[in-house]
Design an enzyme around this catalytic site. Structure first.
Site, PDB file in Angstrom:
ATOM      1  N   GLU A 249       6.047  -1.371   1.133  1.00  0.00           N
ATOM      2  CA  GLU A 249       6.220  -0.341   2.174  1.00  0.00           C
ATOM      3  C   GLU A 249       6.497   1.027   1.558  1.00  0.00           C
ATOM      4  OE1 GLU A 249       5.547  -0.637   5.252  1.00  0.00           O
ATOM      5  OE2 GLU A 249       5.653  -2.764   5.698  1.00  0.00           O
ATOM      6  N   ARG A 253       3.772   4.044   2.116  1.00  0.00           N
ATOM      7  CA  ARG A 253       4.195   5.167   2.969  1.00  0.00           C
ATOM      8  C   ARG A 253       4.672   6.357   2.139  1.00  0.00           C
ATOM      9  NH1 ARG A 253       6.438   2.491   8.549  1.00  0.00           N
ATOM     10  NH2 ARG A 253       5.870   0.360   8.042  1.00  0.00           N
ATOM     11  N   ASP A 382      -4.192  -8.975   4.594  1.00  0.00           N
ATOM     12  CA  ASP A 382      -5.086  -7.877   4.969  1.00  0.00           C
ATOM     13  C   ASP A 382      -5.443  -6.820   3.917  1.00  0.00           C
ATOM     14  OD1 ASP A 382      -2.450  -6.973   5.140  1.00  0.00           O
ATOM     15  OD2 ASP A 382      -2.528  -6.381   7.245  1.00  0.00           O
ATOM     16  N   GLU A 516      -4.707  -0.256  13.882  1.00  0.00           N
ATOM     17  CA  GLU A 516      -5.897  -0.925  13.311  1.00  0.00           C
ATOM     18  C   GLU A 516      -7.149  -0.863  14.200  1.00  0.00           C
ATOM     19  OE1 GLU A 516      -2.831  -2.239  13.422  1.00  0.00           O
ATOM     20  OE2 GLU A 516      -2.291  -2.105  11.302  1.00  0.00           O
TER      21      GLU A 516
HETATM   22  C1  DMJ Z   1       0.822  -0.040   8.324  1.00  0.00           C
HETATM   23  O1  DMJ Z   1       2.031   0.175   7.723  1.00  0.00           O
HETATM   24  C2  DMJ Z   1      -0.236  -0.320   7.327  1.00  0.00           C
HETATM   25  O2  DMJ Z   1      -1.464  -0.161   7.926  1.00  0.00           O
HETATM   26  C3  DMJ Z   1      -0.165  -1.691   6.737  1.00  0.00           C
HETATM   27  O3  DMJ Z   1      -1.250  -1.991   5.906  1.00  0.00           O
HETATM   28  C4  DMJ Z   1      -0.025  -2.758   7.766  1.00  0.00           C
HETATM   29  N1  DMJ Z   1       0.273  -2.315   9.043  1.00  0.00           N
HETATM   30  C5  DMJ Z   1       0.981  -1.140   9.344  1.00  0.00           C
HETATM   31  C6  DMJ Z   1       0.607  -0.605  10.702  1.00  0.00           C
HETATM   32  O4  DMJ Z   1       0.289  -1.567  11.616  1.00  0.00           O
END
Ligand code: DMJ
Length: 622
Positions: A249, A253, A382, A516
């Site tokens: 995270e 971010r 993902d 998404e």
């Molecule tokens: C985001 O923090 C990023 O896209 C991450 O890869 C997974 N999902 C959240 C938002 O849904």
């Protein structure tokens, strides 16, 4: 007996040209005795007297014994080790003498001179330790900044699109102003109770919304807000916290947000902060395999994994979503370590057998073996797939390994996970130890955009096929929104028990402002210009305005099937970083952050393509 009489060639002056053969046996014996005593004395002097050993190491062994050993490793032969002992002794003696001399010097100094020496010595130690744990970020190498094309856009010609784009900017303004007013400096905003909110994903690091929103503010040309955010970063963004953070995270971010802000604006503070944070994340890789821990205490550098993750495993979507940011960190810092760490992750993965070519979500960082055989293109898996493709694109299509891993993985996903419902909706199921769970997460909906983005480079003439797959996934995800009361998508929807694209479990009915589905619309719009994607995006805008907008910002909702919204009171930082950015780009022209120059990280932070053509390389470290 005088010594002279014992010497063969100076003996008996009246014996002119006397030859040694003319000595008597006893004389010969005495001479031999004397000679061997002399030789013994010489050798003794060479090997045992202190100065002679110095002579040996200085003359015969040009470098010291200790240095030789550290480069080549210890010598295992007996004779060698005896020689080594002597050399080690010689080195100790030499150091001892040096220390005595230094002590003598020090004693002759004044107390203030001694103090000064201590300070210099201390600084030296700090610098050396920085070399191992963290670089001096105030002394980064010179980088020539060149802004890649399309950092800002222009008004679309079509009036409806222009108005819609302006509406998204207004939404950003409401989200940002509310955060600024009620939660400035906190990680996120509670828009209903109008206060700050902090998730423990960021430990004690503050300001997630500020860093996540920087690039969106910039591309929307909200420069007054961007400057306020920059000022906060300069004065308040602090990574010296004694707390555990999520490596993933914080990377997507904070590191991602800072890197984008740097590449868009050219402001050095963002490069400095990104590298500083990157250095702090490096201890996460201290595992036997180099597969990083999920959680890291930024002060102690001690890492661990989520206790629930399959016997202490690391998670595919977490350790597999560092590549883009770390490649740029190496580029901007001149430190190759970042790139080496992420390239090693691939090495570990490529050594492992993959069940049906699929990558399980869990991998043990100690043994280097897979944990439970769960596979998902949604949560836990993902963005690993996303980063394989984008690593190739970001390398200006030179990273052949990333390319191959992506297309091979996509083939395995198509074979084993992609299915079509009886109602004709294509979905990507999850796989648990060989059994399919016919569920698709909101998170999985990003795959439509990913497959469209990769379709052009697909091997074996599969471009058209992959574009169709992407379009079908976009349609399925749109259906998951359309089949709810609020016209917002649930967290997960199922294709079993007689339902299609509908959440059946209460704990899967929430919507937390995720991006998404809109992300996929944006990619599909760019590649097809089919107006339906803009329409679908606009439907989402209306639903957000109607059900998520509150006086103090935007909130998620607990049940998208309930006729009226029950707010969860969180304005997620990714709403500003991703959802609003992708919406804005959906209603912008294609030359705004064009795909041949920019790649979005998984938090929608744009990073420039590292051009192979020397003349077009943005921000090369000199
Ligand atoms: C985001 O923090 C990023 O896209 C991450 O890869 C997974 N999902 C959240 C938002 O849904």
């Amino acid at each position: 007996m005088p010594v002279a009489t014992l010497l063969p060639f100076t003996a008996t002056p009246n014996r002119k040209s006397a030859s040694p053969t003319s000595f008597r046996l006893t004389e010969k014996f005495i001479l031999l005795l004397v000679f061997s005593a002399f030789i013994t004395l010489c050798f003794g002097a060479i090997f045992f007297l202190p100065d002679s050993s110095k002579l040996l190491s200085g003359v015969f062994f040009h470098s010291s014994a200790v240095e030789t050993n550290t480069r080549t490793g210890p010598d295992s032969s007996d004779s060698g080790s005896a020689g080594n002992d002597d050399r080690v002794l010689a080195k100790i003696r030499k150091d001892h003498e040096k220390a005595l001399l230094e002590a003598k010097d020090t004693l002759q100094k004044r107390p203030d001179e001694i103090k000064q020496d201590i300070i210099i010595e201390k600084e030296k130690v700090v610098k050396e330790s920085m070399g191992q744990g963290g670089k001096d970020v105030n002394n980064l190498p010179f980088v020539e900044y060149r802004r890649p094309p399309g950092a800002t856009g222009h008004e679309p010609l079509d009036p409806e699109t222009r108005d819609r784009r302006a509406k998204i900017k207004e939404m950003m303004k409401h989200a940002w102003d509310s955060y600024r007013r009620y939660a400035w400096g906190s990680n996120e905003l509670r828009p209903v109770s109008k206060q700050g909110h902090s998730s423990n994903l960021f430990g004690d690091i503050k300001g997630a919304t500020i860093v996540d929103a920087l690039d969106t503010l910039y591309i929307m040309e909200m420069f007054e807000e961007f400057d306020a955010a920059t000022d906060w970063v300069e004065k308040n963004l602090d990574f010296n916290v004694n707390a555990e953070v999520s490596v993933f995270e914080v990377n997507i971010r904070f590191v991602g947000g800072l890197l984008s802000a740097y590449y868009l604006s050219g402001k050095e503070v963002f490069r400095r902060k990104a590298v500083e944070l990157g250095e702090k994340l490096l201890p996460a890789f201290k595992t036997p395999t180099g597969i990083p821990w999920a959680l890291l205490n930024l002060k102690s550098g001690i890492g661990r994994n989520w206790p629930w993750a399959s016997g202490g495993s690391s998670i595919l979507a977490e350790y597999g979503t560092l590549h883009l940011e770390f490649m740029h960190l190496s580029k901007l810092s001149g430190n190759p370590e970042f790139a080496q760490k992420v390239m090693n992750i691939r090495k570990v993965l490529n050594r492992l057998d993959k069940p049906q070519g699929l990558y399980p979500n869990y991998l043990n960082p100690n043994s280097g073996q897979w944990g439970q055989h769960h596979v998902s293109v949604g949560g836990l898996g993902d963005s690993f797939y996303e980063y394989l493709l984008k690593a190739w694109l970001m390398s200006d299509k030179t990273d052949e390994e990333g390319k191959k891993m992506y297309y091979d993985a996509l083939q395995a996903i198509e074979t084993s996970l992609m299915r079509k419902s009886s109602g004709g909706l294509t979905y990507i199921a999850e796989w648990k130890g060989g059994l399919l769970e016919h569920k698709m997460g909101h998170l999985t909906c990003f795959a439509g955009g990913m497959i469209a983005l990769g379709a052009d480079g697909a091997p074996g003439d599969k471009t058209g096929h992959q574009m169709e797959q992407a379009a079908e996934i976009a349609r399925t995800c749109h259906e998951s929104y359309a089949r709810t009361a609020l016209k917002l998508g649930p967290e997960a929807f199922r294709f079993d028990g007689g339902v299609e694209a509908i959440a059946t479990r209460q704990n899967e009915k929430y919507f937390i402002l995720r991006p998404e589905v809109i992300e996929t619309y944006m990619y599909m719009w760019r590649f097809t210009h089919d107006p339906k994607y803009r329409e679908w995006g606009w439907e989402a805008v209306q639903a957000l305005e109607q059900h998520c907008k509150v006086e103090g910002g935007y909130s998620g909702v607990r049940d998208v099937y309930a006729p009226t919204p029950n707010h969860d009171d969180v304005q997620q930082s990714f709403y500003l970083a991703e959802t609003l950015k992708y919406l804005y780009l959906l209603f912008s022209d294609d030359d705004h952050l064009p795909f041949d120059h920019w790649v979005f990280n998984t938090e929608a932070h744009p990073l420039p393509v590292i051009k192979k053509d020397k003349t077009d390389r943005p921000n090369e470290v000199e």
